[in-house]
Design an enzyme around this catalytic site. Structure first.
Site, PDB file in Angstrom:
ATOM      1  N   ASP A 113     -20.154  15.725  11.298  1.00 19.95           N
ATOM      2  CA  ASP A 113     -20.530  14.769  10.255  1.00 19.95           C
ATOM      3  C   ASP A 113     -19.293  13.990   9.824  1.00 19.95           C
ATOM      4  OD1 ASP A 113     -22.234  13.463   8.524  1.00 19.95           O
ATOM      5  OD2 ASP A 113     -21.990  14.925   6.922  1.00 19.95           O
ATOM      6  N   HIS A 120     -18.977   4.428   0.023  1.00 24.79           N
ATOM      7  CA  HIS A 120     -19.246   5.803  -0.396  1.00 24.79           C
ATOM      8  C   HIS A 120     -17.946   6.542  -0.702  1.00 24.79           C
ATOM      9  CE1 HIS A 120     -20.859   9.842  -0.561  1.00 24.79           C
ATOM     10  NE2 HIS A 120     -20.085  10.209   0.449  1.00 24.79           N
ATOM     11  N   GLU A 186     -27.686  13.107   1.282  1.00 27.38           N
ATOM     12  CA  GLU A 186     -26.823  12.101   1.876  1.00 27.38           C
ATOM     13  C   GLU A 186     -27.643  11.379   2.936  1.00 27.38           C
ATOM     14  OE1 GLU A 186     -22.328  13.767   1.120  1.00 27.38           O
ATOM     15  OE2 GLU A 186     -23.105  13.796   3.176  1.00 27.38           O
ATOM     16  N   GLU A 188     -28.048   9.261   5.974  1.00 35.83           N
ATOM     17  CA  GLU A 188     -27.131   9.018   7.081  1.00 35.83           C
ATOM     18  C   GLU A 188     -27.895   8.572   8.328  1.00 35.83           C
ATOM     19  OE1 GLU A 188     -24.277  12.091   7.753  1.00 35.83           O
ATOM     20  OE2 GLU A 188     -24.221  12.706   5.652  1.00 35.83           O
ATOM     21  N   ASP A 220     -28.266  14.818   5.099  1.00 34.99           N
ATOM     22  CA  ASP A 220     -27.330  15.939   5.047  1.00 34.99           C
ATOM     23  C   ASP A 220     -27.326  16.476   3.613  1.00 34.99           C
ATOM     24  OD1 ASP A 220     -25.413  17.720   6.022  1.00 34.99           O
ATOM     25  OD2 ASP A 220     -23.777  16.453   5.326  1.00 34.99           O
ATOM     26  N   ARG A 224     -23.462  20.084  -4.475  1.00 33.72           N
ATOM     27  CA  ARG A 224     -22.191  19.518  -4.928  1.00 33.72           C
ATOM     28  C   ARG A 224     -21.346  20.512  -5.714  1.00 33.72           C
ATOM     29  NH1 ARG A 224     -21.569  15.385  -1.521  1.00 33.72           N
ATOM     30  NH2 ARG A 224     -23.223  13.821  -1.717  1.00 33.72           N
ATOM     31  N   GLN A 227     -19.878  22.904  -3.180  1.00 34.17           N
ATOM     32  CA  GLN A 227     -18.910  22.146  -2.389  1.00 34.17           C
ATOM     33  C   GLN A 227     -17.606  21.939  -3.170  1.00 34.17           C
ATOM     34  OE1 GLN A 227     -20.336  18.253  -1.343  1.00 34.17           O
ATOM     35  NE2 GLN A 227     -18.520  17.707  -0.171  1.00 34.17           N
ATOM     36  N   LYS A 240     -22.703  22.597   2.522  1.00 37.24           N
ATOM     37  CA  LYS A 240     -23.300  21.685   3.492  1.00 37.24           C
ATOM     38  C   LYS A 240     -24.116  22.396   4.575  1.00 37.24           C
ATOM     39  CE  LYS A 240     -21.335  17.591   2.472  1.00 37.24           C
ATOM     40  NZ  LYS A 240     -22.038  16.293   2.392  1.00 37.24           N
ATOM     41  N   THR A 244     -29.670  20.527   7.320  1.00 42.28           N
ATOM     42  CA  THR A 244     -29.514  19.108   7.607  1.00 42.28           C
ATOM     43  C   THR A 244     -30.796  18.658   8.288  1.00 42.28           C
ATOM     44  OG1 THR A 244     -27.109  19.291   7.881  1.00 42.28           O
ATOM     45  CG2 THR A 244     -28.183  17.366   8.855  1.00 42.28           C
ATOM     46  N   GLU A 345     -23.488   9.371  -6.359  1.00 41.13           N
ATOM     47  CA  GLU A 345     -23.121   7.995  -6.696  1.00 41.13           C
ATOM     48  C   GLU A 345     -24.178   7.319  -7.559  1.00 41.13           C
ATOM     49  OE1 GLU A 345     -21.574   5.913  -2.914  1.00 41.13           O
ATOM     50  OE2 GLU A 345     -22.784   7.621  -2.226  1.00 41.13           O
TER      51      GLU A 345
END
Length: 398
Positions: A113, A120, A186, A188, A220, A224, A227, A240, A244, A345
């Site tokens: 990844d 971002h 996420e 992607e 993904d 948070r 992480q 993570k 996925t 975000e």
């Protein structure tokens, strides 16, 4: 004159003749096998082409045959679906898509990844390092990435169990353990490798299309809080690795010729092994829905590092490609808040809750929430083609 398929394709379908994405499906309780989508139907390739490679449950064996074979098979399928003389013979191989179950299209070998969106990466830097440089010194010199866990790549529709782990403690306190309270997405784009490379061999940006078969959508999922506590100094791990999600359709690179463009010059100019002269910028438009409401439209055309550059960096140290490898772009975000591909975000780390049209407010994901990511791209003859969707619903921690 543009060829037309004798298979009816509804206006606005993700799957016109110009697309023909591959997927693994089963019908009537049978074993999974390979087909392509055309309109509201699935063409059973084992039956239509008589090639036993398409009776396999995954695409890997077909992918290993290489680009010349991929292109030849696409031409055969196109001919089959446009030649009226072949209609009677091919029609029995068509199955309504709403009558099939879709499966993971490839056995994922390795999963990598990346972190290729400048918007971002800058947003995350501003959130986590306020007052400092949003981008770390290496970011404009190489495509930053990490190796993920291929065994937790799952097909769209798979329920996502809220993960447990350690969370950052308050000052002077031991870390807490339990379900994540900051579960994120996420949005992607992923790239599926077909042709392998040898250990120690570098794959140049110019060789991208010789090795990569096609494109999938990726979510993904990210915890948070887990992480944030674990990622120093080695990067993402349990935050993570729990799931996925990927779309069930692999859109061939051959379907994306009209979506390609030459990205603007990079500053500073990348090192020679990363110089991409093959016009592998891609004009893909993503759409993120939260419980059925569209909350973001991330533009893939804004990505700083192209997939060809990502592949070159992935292999420059000598790592071998394997058939079924998946590498993902990292979160796709544009310059506006409503173009962000993560809720970190979109809600600015939870400080600005998002109000959905039904009156509910969200910062991070709650149990029962459903996330769906879709995308389209320009196709040949002025049509737009789609990628289907990747969706997942959050279930409570176990």
């Amino acid at each position: 004159m543009t060829a037309r398929s004798w298979v009816p394709v509804p206006k606005g379908s993700d799957f016109p003749l110009q697309n023909l994405p591959y997927g693994a499906f089963s019908a009537d309780g049978g074993s999974p096998r390979i087909g392509v989508a055309i309109g509201d139907h699935m063409l059973d390739l084992a039956a239509a082409l008589g090639d036993p490679v398409f009776a396999r449950p995954r695409l890997n064996e077909f992918l290993s045959r290489g680009r010349r074979h991929w292109t030849a098979v696409r031409a055969r399928i196109t001919d089959l679906l446009t030649d009226p003389a072949q209609k009677a013979a091919a029609r029995p191989s068509l199955i309504p898509r709403d009558a099939v179950r879709l499966h993971l299209p490839v056995d994922v070998a390795d999963y990598v990844d990346f972190y290729a969106s400048e918007h971002h990466a800058s947003n995350v830097g501003r959130i986590l390092r306020p007052g400092g440089d949003p981008l770390n010194p290496n970011w404009r010199h190489l495509p930053v990435g990490y190796h993920g866990r291929s065994g937790t790549v799952v097909v769209s529709g798979t329920e996502i169990v809220r993960p447990r782990g350690q969370r950052r403690p308050a000052d002077g306190q031991p870390p807490a353990f339990g379900p994540t309270t900051r579960l994120d997405i996420e949005a992607e784009v992923g790239f599926v490798v077909g042709t392998p490379s040898a250990l120690g061999e570098r794959v140049t940006p110019a060789a991208f299309a010789d090795h990569v078969f096609g494109v999938v959508l990726v979510n993904d999922w990210s915890a948070r809080d887990i992480q944030a506590w674990e990622y120093v100094p080695l990067g993402p791990f349990l935050g993570k690795s729990f799931a996925t999600s990927v779309s069930p359709w692999v859109v061939p690179l051959d379907a994306l010729a009209a979506a390609r463009f030459q990205p603007p010059p990079r500053e500073p100019e990348p090192l020679p092994y990363l110089r991409d002269n093959g016009a592998w910028g891609l004009d893909l438009r993503l759409e993120v829905s939260w419980n059925g409401f569209v909350v973001s439209r991330p533009p893939f055309a804004e990505m700083y590092w192209t997939p060809a550059q990502q592949l070159a960096h992935l292999t420059v140290g000598g790592a071998a490609l394997r058939t079924g490898d998946l590498f993902a772009s990292g979160t796709v975000s544009g310059p506006r808040r409503d173009e962000c591909g993560s809720f970190l975000e979109l809600t600015w780390n939870g400080t600005e809750p998002l109000r959905l049209p039904d009156g509910t407010e969200r910062t991070f994901l709650e149990d029962g929430d459903t996330i769906t990511i879709r995308a389209t791209a320009p196709g040949d003859s002025g049509v737009r083609i789609g990628f289907g969707e990747v969706t997942g619903t959050i279930r409570p921690a176990r």
